[in-house]
Design a protein around this motif. Structure first.
Motif, PDB file in Angstrom:
ATOM      1  N   LEU A 297       0.687  -1.208  -0.070  1.00  0.00           N
ATOM      2  CA  LEU A 297       0.031   0.046   0.005  1.00  0.00           C
ATOM      3  C   LEU A 297       0.733   1.151   0.036  1.00  0.00           C
ATOM      4  CD1 LEU A 297      -2.678   1.572   0.261  1.00  0.00           C
ATOM      5  CD2 LEU A 297      -2.464   1.222   2.894  1.00  0.00           C
ATOM      6  N   ASP A 298       0.826   2.109  -0.869  1.00  0.00           N
ATOM      7  CA  ASP A 298       1.407   3.292  -1.211  1.00  0.00           C
ATOM      8  C   ASP A 298       0.145   4.473  -1.062  1.00  0.00           C
ATOM      9  OD1 ASP A 298       2.763   5.611  -1.576  1.00  0.00           O
ATOM     10  OD2 ASP A 298       3.583   4.767  -3.651  1.00  0.00           O
ATOM     11  N   HIS A 299       0.370   5.407   0.211  1.00  0.00           N
ATOM     12  CA  HIS A 299      -0.868   6.211   0.507  1.00  0.00           C
ATOM     13  C   HIS A 299       0.017   7.367   0.814  1.00  0.00           C
ATOM     14  CE1 HIS A 299      -4.343   7.474   2.722  1.00  0.00           C
ATOM     15  NE2 HIS A 299      -3.415   8.202   3.390  1.00  0.00           N
ATOM     16  N   TYR A 300      -0.793   8.557   0.083  1.00  0.00           N
ATOM     17  CA  TYR A 300      -0.381   9.960   0.421  1.00  0.00           C
ATOM     18  C   TYR A 300      -1.557  10.780   0.778  1.00  0.00           C
ATOM     19  CZ  TYR A 300       1.863  14.430  -0.720  1.00  0.00           C
ATOM     20  OH  TYR A 300       2.338  15.764  -0.611  1.00  0.00           O
ATOM     21  N   GLU A 301      -1.399  11.716   1.830  1.00  0.00           N
ATOM     22  CA  GLU A 301      -2.710  12.349   2.278  1.00  0.00           C
ATOM     23  C   GLU A 301      -2.197  13.749   2.920  1.00  0.00           C
ATOM     24  OE1 GLU A 301      -6.298  11.598   5.447  1.00  0.00           O
ATOM     25  OE2 GLU A 301      -5.047   9.926   5.013  1.00  0.00           O
ATOM     26  N   PRO A 302      -2.578  14.624   2.030  1.00  0.00           N
ATOM     27  CA  PRO A 302      -2.592  16.173   2.546  1.00  0.00           C
ATOM     28  C   PRO A 302      -3.629  16.561   3.404  1.00  0.00           C
ATOM     29  CG  PRO A 302      -2.469  16.023   0.107  1.00  0.00           C
ATOM     30  CD  PRO A 302      -2.822  14.732   0.369  1.00  0.00           C
ATOM     31  N   ARG A 303      -3.301  16.538   4.723  1.00  0.00           N
ATOM     32  CA  ARG A 303      -4.541  16.977   5.707  1.00  0.00           C
ATOM     33  C   ARG A 303      -4.151  18.525   6.092  1.00  0.00           C
ATOM     34  NH1 ARG A 303      -3.490  11.781   8.322  1.00  0.00           N
ATOM     35  NH2 ARG A 303      -1.796  12.869   9.759  1.00  0.00           N
ATOM     36  N   PRO A 304      -5.397  19.369   6.529  1.00  0.00           N
ATOM     37  CA  PRO A 304      -5.053  20.498   7.199  1.00  0.00           C
ATOM     38  C   PRO A 304      -3.999  20.703   8.178  1.00  0.00           C
ATOM     39  CG  PRO A 304      -7.441  19.840   7.049  1.00  0.00           C
ATOM     40  CD  PRO A 304      -6.594  18.718   7.027  1.00  0.00           C
ATOM     41  N   PHE A 305      -3.814  19.902   8.866  1.00  0.00           N
ATOM     42  CA  PHE A 305      -2.615  19.840  10.199  1.00  0.00           C
ATOM     43  C   PHE A 305      -1.427  19.275   9.445  1.00  0.00           C
ATOM     44  CE2 PHE A 305      -5.992  16.760  10.756  1.00  0.00           C
ATOM     45  CZ  PHE A 305      -5.761  15.464  10.453  1.00  0.00           C
ATOM     46  N   ASN A 306      -1.156  18.432   8.583  1.00  0.00           N
ATOM     47  CA  ASN A 306       0.009  18.107   7.917  1.00  0.00           C
ATOM     48  C   ASN A 306      -0.252  17.211   6.876  1.00  0.00           C
ATOM     49  OD1 ASN A 306      -0.607  15.186   8.674  1.00  0.00           O
ATOM     50  ND2 ASN A 306       0.311  15.651  10.784  1.00  0.00           N
ATOM     51  N   ILE A 307       0.830  16.640   6.350  1.00  0.00           N
ATOM     52  CA  ILE A 307       0.826  15.744   5.265  1.00  0.00           C
ATOM     53  C   ILE A 307       1.473  14.643   5.461  1.00  0.00           C
ATOM     54  CG2 ILE A 307       1.628  15.432   2.705  1.00  0.00           C
ATOM     55  CD1 ILE A 307       1.484  18.471   2.268  1.00  0.00           C
ATOM     56  N   LEU A 308       0.706  13.288   5.439  1.00  0.00           N
ATOM     57  CA  LEU A 308       1.230  12.118   5.693  1.00  0.00           C
ATOM     58  C   LEU A 308       1.437  11.515   4.195  1.00  0.00           C
ATOM     59  CD1 LEU A 308       1.205   9.728   7.391  1.00  0.00           C
ATOM     60  CD2 LEU A 308      -1.233   9.211   7.031  1.00  0.00           C
ATOM     61  N   ASP A 309       2.773  10.782   4.221  1.00  0.00           N
ATOM     62  CA  ASP A 309       3.375  10.066   3.294  1.00  0.00           C
ATOM     63  C   ASP A 309       3.848   8.618   3.793  1.00  0.00           C
ATOM     64  OD1 ASP A 309       4.096   9.241   0.917  1.00  0.00           O
ATOM     65  OD2 ASP A 309       5.606  10.662   0.667  1.00  0.00           O
ATOM     66  N   GLU A 310       3.074   7.828   3.324  1.00  0.00           N
ATOM     67  CA  GLU A 310       3.305   6.314   4.038  1.00  0.00           C
ATOM     68  C   GLU A 310       3.308   5.220   2.679  1.00  0.00           C
ATOM     69  OE1 GLU A 310       0.202   5.747   6.931  1.00  0.00           O
ATOM     70  OE2 GLU A 310      -1.308   5.398   5.180  1.00  0.00           O
ATOM     71  N   PHE A 311       3.930   3.989   3.378  1.00  0.00           N
ATOM     72  CA  PHE A 311       3.931   2.921   2.525  1.00  0.00           C
ATOM     73  C   PHE A 311       4.053   1.714   3.367  1.00  0.00           C
ATOM     74  CE2 PHE A 311       8.574   3.676   2.169  1.00  0.00           C
ATOM     75  CZ  PHE A 311       9.008   2.087   2.380  1.00  0.00           C
ATOM     76  N   THR A 312       3.404   0.472   3.099  1.00  0.00           N
ATOM     77  CA  THR A 312       3.355  -0.574   3.776  1.00  0.00           C
ATOM     78  C   THR A 312       3.574  -1.754   3.108  1.00  0.00           C
ATOM     79  OG1 THR A 312       1.622   0.376   5.291  1.00  0.00           O
ATOM     80  CG2 THR A 312       1.905  -1.996   5.418  1.00  0.00           C
ATOM     81  N   ASN A 313       4.531  -2.744   3.323  1.00  0.00           N
ATOM     82  CA  ASN A 313       4.996  -3.892   2.667  1.00  0.00           C
ATOM     83  C   ASN A 313       4.291  -5.025   3.781  1.00  0.00           C
ATOM     84  OD1 ASN A 313       6.311  -3.560   0.221  1.00  0.00           O
ATOM     85  ND2 ASN A 313       7.458  -2.430   1.447  1.00  0.00           N
TER      86      ASN A 313
END
Length: 684
Positions: A297-313
């Motif tokens: 899973l490659d996930h990128y999520e800009p939120r008002p409080f911060n930007i989350l950039d993540e991946f899971t193997n």
């Protein structure tokens, strides 16, 4: 007025059920197809399911309505990418997403290392059956407190080869297409499917764009062995309107939360699941299946409080052996799952971006978490007499978290490890067969792991004191086939006592902490009715009704200076009715009217606020015909939320308003909307 209409509708269904003739009905061919999907719950373990015909009543993007036909299960859907599934109240306190249950896709576990399942990663037009085990009685499928959801793709039709395309349009600029090729012969089958979905959504900042690919195949490689392949890929981008406050919900439910709209918050996900299973049949009494699988899973999520950039193997192995022993049958096996979760956060500079939305700034964190779960299990089913069957099960779980802070150094580094104590989970079931059905009783112990946020303190360190939730479920029920096999009746009563309750406490707009806060008692009654009445040559009337009564409360819960012991558990409607009536002419024509009533939902632990109860009606119709021997045509049309009700399709529990703002409790459901589809099926 709504209550009067509801009572009248229920009475109508009751009259329809009992006003029957002497004819014995037969199932349509499309329903017989379900029998090829073998029940996955082991032995006498009870389960509920929705089939192809149930899912086809609704819009192809409205999987929530299909699942909500199951009593005891409720899907709170804030958007296509924001869903929370609760079973018998378990998972109702989770702020976002689905946890505290286990999910499998064609026998492959797809729940991640902290217990989170993402049901929106699948196209429900590919499903043949969705089976649900409620509560921790499915020993061989993980003894999670919420239970198990088993997603199964459409079964092969031996001797057929065809190309199928289903195209759907609808309100809010909906366009959806599912193109599939299927080939099946005695020792080999192949299914290839591509799907595309796009919509602007009912609310602001509510667009959704998804492309997906599915491959399933099975091949017999020698007389007693076969291989099964699975590849599922989903790539989607979705706007996030988030929850809104009472004022916005009442005045204009289309609004997005102001901060999410200003940031143009969204998420992108690229999800891949691959699996390979080998089955060997030693003889008619012994079979073993071994599976290996990999998820990304490659996930990128800009939120008002911060930007989350993540991946899971993630990767794992599952082994299951089934056989007969000493006049009984057994299942024994194990499941190992490990994943590596990597996430970084960044400053979101959307306020300095001239109204153009999110802009990634300086890095705030860089973290890795290595998570592993080992599940061992075994069940033995023994027939004590021709009518009386006993089933005993035992499961074992060992969970480990290894958190690594790659951003901070020295004393500020928050790296830590947490190994939960091994937990043993026994279960016992009894079944007594009667002339027209069976009675059953079971008792089982279950658990739930804490989620990521719950494992961390406000300083970002793993909490060494957090414990797994544990509970014992007691259930008694029956299933009956009455009135010359035209009426299916199921009923169940249960009580689940959960200790070490995990509570996610919100301490900031983007920060939750978890703690074990006490004990809850979950009591309920579930009822399901389905009737089939032949009213003319080839014409069938099929009413159904499911009812859930939920009496869930805190036995012991003290939060700071507040003692909530004895209060009702927030997030769960006390009464829920899901009903429908279908008028069917063979496989050529069907008309469906469906109805859902959801009682008010408490919004906080003090029980001082609640959402309003609502009633929703949907209708759909479907017509199928043959253009030639090789080409079949199907058309369908549906209208959802007939009376344009303003209702909360999901809620956020214990919401907090920051900076003097109103708390944002509500995710509005869609206003009245339509969908229409065209299906072409070419048989080679």
């Amino acid at each position: 007025m709504k209550q009067v209409f509801l009572i009248a509708l229920t009475c109508f269904y009751s009259l329809t059920i009992f006003c029957q003739n002497d004819s014995i009905t037969s199932l349509d061919e499309v329903i017989l197809l379900q029998e090829f999907i073998k029940k996955k719950a082991v032995g006498i373990t009870t389960s509920s399911s929705v089939e192809i015909t149930d899912l086809e009543q609704y819009s192809p993007i409205d999987f929530a309505s299909g699942l909500n036909e199951i009593s005891g299960l409720y899907v709170l859907s804030g958007a296509l990418n924001t869903n929370r599934i609760t079973i018998r109240g378990v998972g109702a306190r989770t702020p976002f997403g689905t946890d505290k249950l286990r999910m499998y896709f064609n026998g492959i576990p797809v729940t991640n290392g902290t217990g989170v399942s993402t049901i929106e990663a699948y196209d429900f037009e590919n499903m043949g059956r969705i089976e649900v085990v409620k509560g921790p009685k499915g020993t061989s499928l993980g003894a999670n407190l919420g239970g198990v959801i088993l997603l199964n793709t459409k079964p092969p039709e031996v001797g057929s080869t065809f190309l199928n395309n289903t195209f759907t349009i609808g309100s809010f600029d909906l366009i959806k297409d599912n193109l599939s090729f299927r080939h099946s012969e005695k020792n080999f089958n192949l299914n290839l499917s591509y799907n595309h979905l796009q919509t602007n959504g009912f609310r602001q900042n509510n667009s959704f764009d998804r492309n997906g690919f599915l491959l399933t195949s099975s091949v017999k490689i020698y007389p007693k062995g076969k291989l099964d392949f699975l590849v599922n890929y989903i790539d989607y981008t979705a706007g996030i309107p988030s929850s809104i406050n009472q004022t916005d919900f009442s005045e204009d439910p289309r609004r997005a939360a102001a901060n999410w709209l200003a940031a143009r918050g969204f998420e992108t996900n690229k999800y891949t699941l691959t699996g390979l299973s080998h089955s060997h049949f030693f003889n008619s009494n012994l079979k073993t299946t071994n599976s290996i699988f990999y998820t990304y899973l490659d996930h990128y999520e800009p939120r008002p409080f911060n930007i989350l950039d993540e991946f899971t193997n993630g990767f794992g192995f599952r082994s299951l052996t089934e056989g007969k022993f000493f006049n009984g049958s057994f299942t024994i096996g194990g499941e190992l799952y490990r994943d590596e979760y990597n996430w970084q956060t960044f400053i979101n500079q959307f306020r300095d971006n001239d109204g153009n939305g999110s802009l990634q700034g300086a890095q705030l964190s860089d973290n890795n978490e290595f998570r592993s779960q080992l599940n061992l299990f075994g069940t033995y089913t023994y027939q004590l007499s021709p009518k009386f069957t006993l089933q005993a099960g035992l499961a074992f779980n060992q969970t480990k978290f290894d958190f690594r802070d790659s951003f901070n150094e020295g004393e500020e580094n928050t790296s830590a490890r947490r190994d939960f104590d091994p937990i043993v989970l026994p279960s016992l079931g009894l079944e007594y067969r009667i002339k027209k059905g069976q009675l059953y009783a079971n008792i089982g112990r279950g658990f739930s792991n804490p989620g990521l946020e719950e494992t961390l303190t406000p300083d970002g360190v793993i909490n060494p004191y957090i414990e797994q939730e544990k509970g014992v479920n007691y259930e008694f029920g029956g299933r009956f086939l009455l009135f010359k096999n035209t009426l299916n009746l199921s009923m169940a009563a249960y009580q689940m006592n959960i200790t070490d309750l995990l509570v996610a406490q919100r301490i900031d707009e983007d920060q939750f902490i978890g703690r074990n806060a006490g004990e809850t008692k979950h009591q309920g009654i579930e009822l399901d009715l389905r009737y089939r009445q032949k009213i003319a040559e080839k014409w069938m009337l099929i009413p159904r009704l499911s009812y859930s009564y939920s009496n869930h409360s805190f036995v012991d819960f003290v939060d700071g200076e507040n003692d909530f012991s004895g209060n009702d558990l927030a997030g769960v409607p006390r009464h829920r009715i899901n009903s429908g009536i279908a008028l069917r002419k063979g496989k050529a024509f069907v008309f469906n009217l469906t109805h859902q009533f959801v009682d008010n939902i408490l919004l906080n632990d003090a029980n001082t606020l609640s959402s309003e109860a609502f009633t929703i009606f949907n209708l759909s119709t479907r017509y199928n015909t043959s253009i030639s021997n090789n080409l079949k045509l199907g058309i369908n049309f549906g209208l959802n939320n007939l009376f344009n009700t303003n209702y909360a399709q999901s809620v956020l529990i214990n919401a907090v308003g920051f900076g003097g703002a109103e708390p944002r409790y509500f995710y509005p459901g869609n206003a009245r909307n339509y969908f229409a589809g065209l299906r072409l099926n070419y048989i080679f």
